[in-house]
Scaffold this motif. Sequence first.
Motif, PDB file in Angstrom:
ATOM      1  N   LYS A 241     -12.430  -2.698   5.971  1.00 40.16           N
ATOM      2  CA  LYS A 241     -11.395  -2.551   5.227  1.00 40.16           C
ATOM      3  C   LYS A 241     -10.357  -3.187   5.317  1.00 40.16           C
ATOM      4  N   LEU A 242      -9.553  -2.718   6.899  1.00 39.42           N
ATOM      5  CA  LEU A 242      -8.708  -3.337   7.753  1.00 39.42           C
ATOM      6  C   LEU A 242      -8.099  -4.592   7.343  1.00 39.42           C
ATOM      7  N   VAL A 243      -9.507  -5.579   7.974  1.00 39.75           N
ATOM      8  CA  VAL A 243      -9.275  -7.070   7.935  1.00 39.75           C
ATOM      9  C   VAL A 243      -9.152  -7.590   6.109  1.00 39.75           C
ATOM     10  N   ALA A 244      -9.872  -6.376   5.053  1.00 39.50           N
ATOM     11  CA  ALA A 244      -9.605  -7.266   3.639  1.00 39.50           C
ATOM     12  C   ALA A 244      -8.463  -6.573   3.037  1.00 39.50           C
ATOM     13  N   MET A 245      -7.582  -5.672   3.962  1.00 39.70           N
ATOM     14  CA  MET A 245      -5.682  -5.379   3.533  1.00 39.70           C
ATOM     15  C   MET A 245      -5.309  -5.742   4.121  1.00 39.70           C
ATOM     16  N   ARG A 246      -5.683  -6.632   4.657  1.00 40.32           N
ATOM     17  CA  ARG A 246      -4.660  -6.768   6.511  1.00 40.32           C
ATOM     18  C   ARG A 246      -3.665  -7.762   6.036  1.00 40.32           C
ATOM     19  N   HIS A 247      -2.858  -8.228   4.338  1.00 42.30           N
ATOM     20  CA  HIS A 247      -1.742  -8.526   3.701  1.00 42.30           C
ATOM     21  C   HIS A 247      -0.423  -7.403   3.533  1.00 42.30           C
ATOM     22  N   LEU A 248      -0.992  -6.079   3.606  1.00 45.27           N
ATOM     23  CA  LEU A 248      -0.722  -5.233   3.282  1.00 45.27           C
ATOM     24  C   LEU A 248      -0.380  -4.423   4.052  1.00 45.27           C
ATOM     25  N   VAL A 249      -0.812  -3.959   4.617  1.00 48.05           N
ATOM     26  CA  VAL A 249      -0.776  -2.787   5.792  1.00 48.05           C
ATOM     27  C   VAL A 249      -0.299  -3.685   7.060  1.00 48.05           C
ATOM     28  N   LEU A 250      -0.232  -5.369   6.851  1.00 47.47           N
ATOM     29  CA  LEU A 250       0.187  -5.638   8.424  1.00 47.47           C
ATOM     30  C   LEU A 250       2.399  -6.067   8.013  1.00 47.47           C
ATOM     31  N   ALA A 251       2.232  -6.685   6.340  1.00 45.32           N
ATOM     32  CA  ALA A 251       3.692  -7.324   5.899  1.00 45.32           C
ATOM     33  C   ALA A 251       4.071  -5.621   5.056  1.00 45.32           C
ATOM     34  N   VAL A 252       3.654  -4.538   4.576  1.00 46.08           N
ATOM     35  CA  VAL A 252       4.450  -3.507   3.973  1.00 46.08           C
ATOM     36  C   VAL A 252       4.073  -2.036   5.081  1.00 46.08           C
ATOM     37  N   GLY A 253       2.736  -2.129   5.849  1.00 51.61           N
ATOM     38  CA  GLY A 253       3.030  -1.059   6.165  1.00 51.61           C
ATOM     39  C   GLY A 253       3.536  -1.076   8.139  1.00 51.61           C
ATOM     40  N   SER A 254       3.164  -2.204   9.059  1.00 55.43           N
ATOM     41  CA  SER A 254       3.758  -2.327   9.742  1.00 55.43           C
ATOM     42  C   SER A 254       5.186  -2.417   9.888  1.00 55.43           C
ATOM     43  N   LEU A 255       6.441  -2.807   9.001  1.00 52.59           N
ATOM     44  CA  LEU A 255       7.565  -3.063   8.515  1.00 52.59           C
ATOM     45  C   LEU A 255       7.685  -1.717   8.699  1.00 52.59           C
ATOM     46  N   GLN A 256       7.589  -1.239   7.351  1.00 50.44           N
ATOM     47  CA  GLN A 256       7.407  -0.151   6.996  1.00 50.44           C
ATOM     48  C   GLN A 256       7.867   1.323   8.337  1.00 50.44           C
ATOM     49  N   VAL A 257       7.105   1.498   9.290  1.00 53.88           N
ATOM     50  CA  VAL A 257       6.842   2.663  10.202  1.00 53.88           C
ATOM     51  C   VAL A 257       7.917   1.697  11.209  1.00 53.88           C
TER      52      VAL A 257
ATOM     53  N   ARG B 253      10.232   0.130  -1.528  1.00 60.32           N
ATOM     54  CA  ARG B 253      10.306  -0.805  -2.244  1.00 60.32           C
ATOM     55  C   ARG B 253      10.531  -2.638  -1.990  1.00 60.32           C
ATOM     56  N   PHE B 254      11.351  -2.828  -0.805  1.00 64.27           N
ATOM     57  CA  PHE B 254      12.114  -3.405  -0.220  1.00 64.27           C
ATOM     58  C   PHE B 254      11.133  -4.729   0.311  1.00 64.27           C
ATOM     59  N   LEU B 255      10.201  -4.494   1.060  1.00 61.98           N
ATOM     60  CA  LEU B 255       8.771  -4.548   1.975  1.00 61.98           C
ATOM     61  C   LEU B 255       7.954  -5.446   1.057  1.00 61.98           C
ATOM     62  N   ALA B 256       7.549  -4.313   0.096  1.00 57.51           N
ATOM     63  CA  ALA B 256       6.288  -4.287  -1.519  1.00 57.51           C
ATOM     64  C   ALA B 256       7.480  -6.167  -2.039  1.00 57.51           C
ATOM     65  N   VAL B 257       8.137  -5.797  -2.278  1.00 58.19           N
ATOM     66  CA  VAL B 257       8.285  -6.678  -3.172  1.00 58.19           C
ATOM     67  C   VAL B 257       8.479  -8.096  -2.693  1.00 58.19           C
TER      68      VAL B 257
ATOM     69  N   SER C 218       4.985  -6.662  -7.788  1.00 54.89           N
ATOM     70  CA  SER C 218       5.404  -6.231  -9.056  1.00 54.89           C
ATOM     71  C   SER C 218       6.279  -5.624  -8.522  1.00 54.89           C
ATOM     72  N   VAL C 219       7.636  -5.072  -9.017  1.00 48.97           N
ATOM     73  CA  VAL C 219       8.716  -4.178  -8.726  1.00 48.97           C
ATOM     74  C   VAL C 219       8.454  -3.508  -9.166  1.00 48.97           C
ATOM     75  N   LYS C 220       7.496  -3.108 -10.585  1.00 51.84           N
ATOM     76  CA  LYS C 220       6.900  -1.396 -10.919  1.00 51.84           C
ATOM     77  C   LYS C 220       5.810  -1.497  -9.567  1.00 51.84           C
ATOM     78  N   ASP C 221       5.257  -1.762  -9.067  1.00 53.34           N
ATOM     79  CA  ASP C 221       4.043  -0.967  -8.207  1.00 53.34           C
ATOM     80  C   ASP C 221       4.668  -0.819  -6.582  1.00 53.34           C
ATOM     81  N   ALA C 222       5.806  -1.249  -6.184  1.00 54.44           N
ATOM     82  CA  ALA C 222       6.357  -1.345  -5.317  1.00 54.44           C
ATOM     83  C   ALA C 222       7.023  -0.178  -5.346  1.00 54.44           C
ATOM     84  N   TRP C 223       7.706   0.628  -6.255  1.00 54.95           N
ATOM     85  CA  TRP C 223       8.739   1.746  -7.049  1.00 54.95           C
ATOM     86  C   TRP C 223       7.515   2.710  -7.230  1.00 54.95           C
ATOM     87  N   ALA C 224       6.369   2.347  -7.442  1.00 52.92           N
ATOM     88  CA  ALA C 224       5.327   3.384  -7.487  1.00 52.92           C
ATOM     89  C   ALA C 224       4.947   3.877  -6.200  1.00 52.92           C
TER      90      ALA C 224
END
Length: 652
Positions: A73-89, A307-311, A316-322
């Motif tokens: 699951k982590l490998v399948a979602m690695r883009h969001l996990v690394l690009a958003v999750g790691s930087l968010q923390v 929001r910044f990292l997700a965009v 999309s901006v909408k999903d990033a805000w949500a």
Amino acid sequence: MFDILAILTSAVFIVWIFRHLKLPAILAYLVAGMLVGEHGLAWTQAQVDYEHFAELGIVFLLFTLGLEFSLPKLVAMRHLVLAVGSLQVGISLVLFMSLALLFGQSLSSAFVIGGILALSSTAIVIRQLSESGATKRKSGQLAVAVLLFQDVAVVPLLIITPMLTQEGESSMMFALIVALVKGVFVVGLLWFIGKWLLPRVFNLVAQVRTDELFVLTTLLVTLLASALTQWFGLSMALGAFLAGMMLGESQYKHQLEADIRPYRDILLGLFFVTVGMKLDIKVLMSEPVLIVGLMISFMVIKVLVVRFLAVRAGESVKDAWAGGIMLSQMGEFGFVLIALASQMSLLSVEVASALLGSGVISMAMTPYLINNARRWSVWLSHDRKIDTHELEHLPQEKQLKDHVIICGFGRIGQTVSRFLKQEGIDFVAIDIDPLRVSTSREAGEKILFGSSRQAELLHAAGLDKAKLVVIAFGEDKQSIEVIQKVRSLSPKVPILVRTRNDDQLDQMQQAGANEVVPESLEGSLMLVSQVLSLSGVPFSRIIRRVQRERKNHYNHLHGFFQGEHTDMSSGAKGRIEFAHAILLTDDAYAIGHTLLSLNLASRRVHIIALRRGEQEIEEPDEKTVLMAQDTLVLRGKPRRIERTERYLQKGE
């Protein structure tokens, strides 16, 4: 004893109130701790005596978290996990740490505060997303990806926090390097044990077919792994997490989780009670502006960071805000870090109370935030392509009457709708996916956006004038809730439910479903029809057999002989009916008795067949007298089968 009674009494009463208000149980435990603690009514004094015991709740929580930590699951979602999750923390930790330093906190305290505020609530967010069906949305997947990395980040935070009491940068750096070396060694050791030893151990235990032994083995493995990491000077929770992760890919994952859950929930509740005891109500009352200001500040910052990292990652901006709104609260592991930092004297009582107070309020707001995140994100992003508010109402047309309501407009629901249209039968669909609703609306379908469990949507779909309700999404838990809601609003409307198998068939019928169609059993009937047809059986006889099975509610299809890999967890054993063959020995009690006199139906088991010599009698007559070496094939739940076998053999 008085302390324990005070904790249990307050916890039971407050949890009951909070659940009625649809608030998380974690908040109830915190409030219970505030009530009975030294800063409240002071009903408990020796909190240190059971505080260490309560820490086992965190150990079991990390173990179950490890079970859910899927590397694929982590490998399948690695883009969001690394690009958003790691930087968010990382970014959130640095921002909150910098702000804490500006307000006069020490470097160690500021680091702890940054770690506490950077985390969100996995337990509340995942549960709320699952209940609302929002995990399939892009914003829900974004939230899950960030939470996944946060759960991993908890482990190093739990390791580093106790080491912040080391004096001097060089000694602290040396301690971190030593901890890293120890961690690598322990991870390697536990990986080897989990990969080669534990599966063999659990295979041997599972073959014994004793629930108690499986539970004891699960507890032993969890505590041994925790003791191993503690012996190396690391966190107990780290060992539990690693043990859970090693077993997460095994066939016993769900049974392990089911066995550990009662202990985890009770001890975790006790842990949060002890955390609540540290919350000084006077600080909350004396500094309400500080508490609310702190809460608003860290929630707004977290929303903007996500929001910044997700965009930036292409969402999309909408999903990033949500996604940002969903993850804005403080997490349960924040309370764990607060407790750990307080023990190490890294946080003062005032700071800890302020963090606890703002965290409690933010978590209380989470269900409301998640339920409205989509609508607010549409407004914030000015993206009106799919306005869910408009999708919650049908276009003004003729009054609905004698129509069918389809709950869930996926592939099955759409197939049902096509056949209804061919017969000229009107229908209204309800679905939680805004894109699907919008696309279906454009194609001219009558469909509403939202959850089928909401009374307002059912009324909007004309439930009071409907002639049938079809629940087509196939999730048993959600289906039962929809059945109960529909039945409470309309006692007489027929309800037809689609389910994947017959695990929850009885529960659905008890909840009020008129007909339940299990896909696995219907698939079996279709396969049997083809087999019999190709075997030369007349088509009319096949139709009669299939119709008889449906009329008898698939009676002959319930129950099956379990195999080595059959889920034998306590949850599954409570739902599934198994088939079991019982050979009557020469001195069996049942010999010479008729099936009628034995009255096996009162024991809630069903006779599938009687085998005598080479002859097999399907559904034998009740006047049949049993003989030695007869084999009875029974269907029922495992406990009932065991008791019935003892009765047939020994008369007990």
